[in-house]
Design an enzyme around this catalytic site. Structure first.
Site, PDB file in Angstrom:
ATOM      1  N   GLU A 107     -11.617   6.317   5.412  1.00 25.88           N
ATOM      2  CA  GLU A 107     -11.018   7.137   6.483  1.00 25.88           C
ATOM      3  C   GLU A 107     -11.993   7.265   7.649  1.00 25.88           C
ATOM      4  OE1 GLU A 107      -7.993   8.054   6.857  1.00 25.88           O
ATOM      5  OE2 GLU A 107      -7.168   7.908   4.833  1.00 25.88           O
ATOM      6  N   TYR A 117       0.838  -1.203   0.000  1.00 26.56           N
ATOM      7  CA  TYR A 117       0.000   0.000   0.000  1.00 26.56           C
ATOM      8  C   TYR A 117       0.874   1.255   0.000  1.00 26.56           C
ATOM      9  CZ  TYR A 117      -3.246   3.552   1.772  1.00 26.56           C
ATOM     10  OH  TYR A 117      -3.976   4.704   1.952  1.00 26.56           O
ATOM     11  N   TRP A 154      -5.150   1.445  10.494  1.00 25.38           N
ATOM     12  CA  TRP A 154      -5.330   1.428   9.047  1.00 25.38           C
ATOM     13  C   TRP A 154      -5.172   0.012   8.508  1.00 25.38           C
ATOM     14  CZ3 TRP A 154      -7.923   3.635   5.600  1.00 25.38           C
ATOM     15  CH2 TRP A 154      -7.657   3.437   4.250  1.00 25.38           C
TER      16      TRP A 154
END
Length: 196
Positions: A46, A24, A54
């Site tokens: 988000e 990522y 995350w």
């Protein structure tokens, strides 16, 4: 702090060991996203990430995409109470009613925003004149004047779960600011900001 990987590339500690996070970081984080659907997906993720790691969201992203029809704003905007219950029963995603309902609300706000240029134009209009140049994590901001203004503008357009810290994370993720640490192999790779 940067860690030099087996490939000789410098990455932050959060992206140094987990293959999913490393990929990522290397290919997606901080690269420009300028399309409505891409921005709506990232805005939604988000919001779901708030209070979680995350890595948790990234691992669940394929399930999120399936559950939310690829984050197509028109389809999500048409969701009703039955869709919310369907999503609440989906163990593949984060089952938080407020965040699920916020995603539907934000899809409707995204569709409505098309009359005034659209989500991408609005979000990118808050690009600052300069980007941070952090040498360490202590120097990476968690919000900015622009993220506060973006949050306020989005709330004024009917969006929810769009606080200034969440909006700064969005701005980092989609390349509006470049908070890659100085020395990282990704610093300046978005093409938006010169390498410093």
């Amino acid at each position: 702090m940067l860690v030099i990987g087996d490939d000789g590339l410098a990455r932050p500690t959060w992206a140094a060991t987990d293959p999913l996070l490393r990929d990522y970081y290397d290919t997606e984080w901080g690269m420009p996203v300028r399309d409505e659907q891409g921005l709506f997906e990232r805005l939604s993720l988000e919001a779901f990430q708030s209070g979680l790691s995350w890595a948790t969201i990234l691992r669940k992203r394929p399930a999120f995409r399936t559950a939310f029809d690829g984050f197509d704003p028109d389809r999500v905007a048409a969701y009703d109470a039955g869709d919310v219950e369907r999503l609440m029963a989906d163990a593949g995603i984060v089952r938080n009613r407020r965040k699920i309902e916020a995603t539907v609300t934000n899809a409707r706000a995204t569709v409505a925003l098309r009359e005034d240029g659209g989500l991408a134009d609005l979000v990118w209009s808050f690009r600052p004149p300069a980007t941070p140049a952090p040498a360490s994590y202590d120097e990476v901001p968690t919000q900015s004047a622009e993220s506060k203004a973006l949050a306020k503008a989005l709330r004024g357009r009917g969006f929810v779960f769009v606080g200034p810290t969440t909006m700064f994370a969005l701005m980092e993720a989609v390349g509006i600011v470049d908070t890659h640490l100085i020395g990282s192999h990704r610093r300046g790779t978005s093409g938006i900001w010169a390498t410093r």
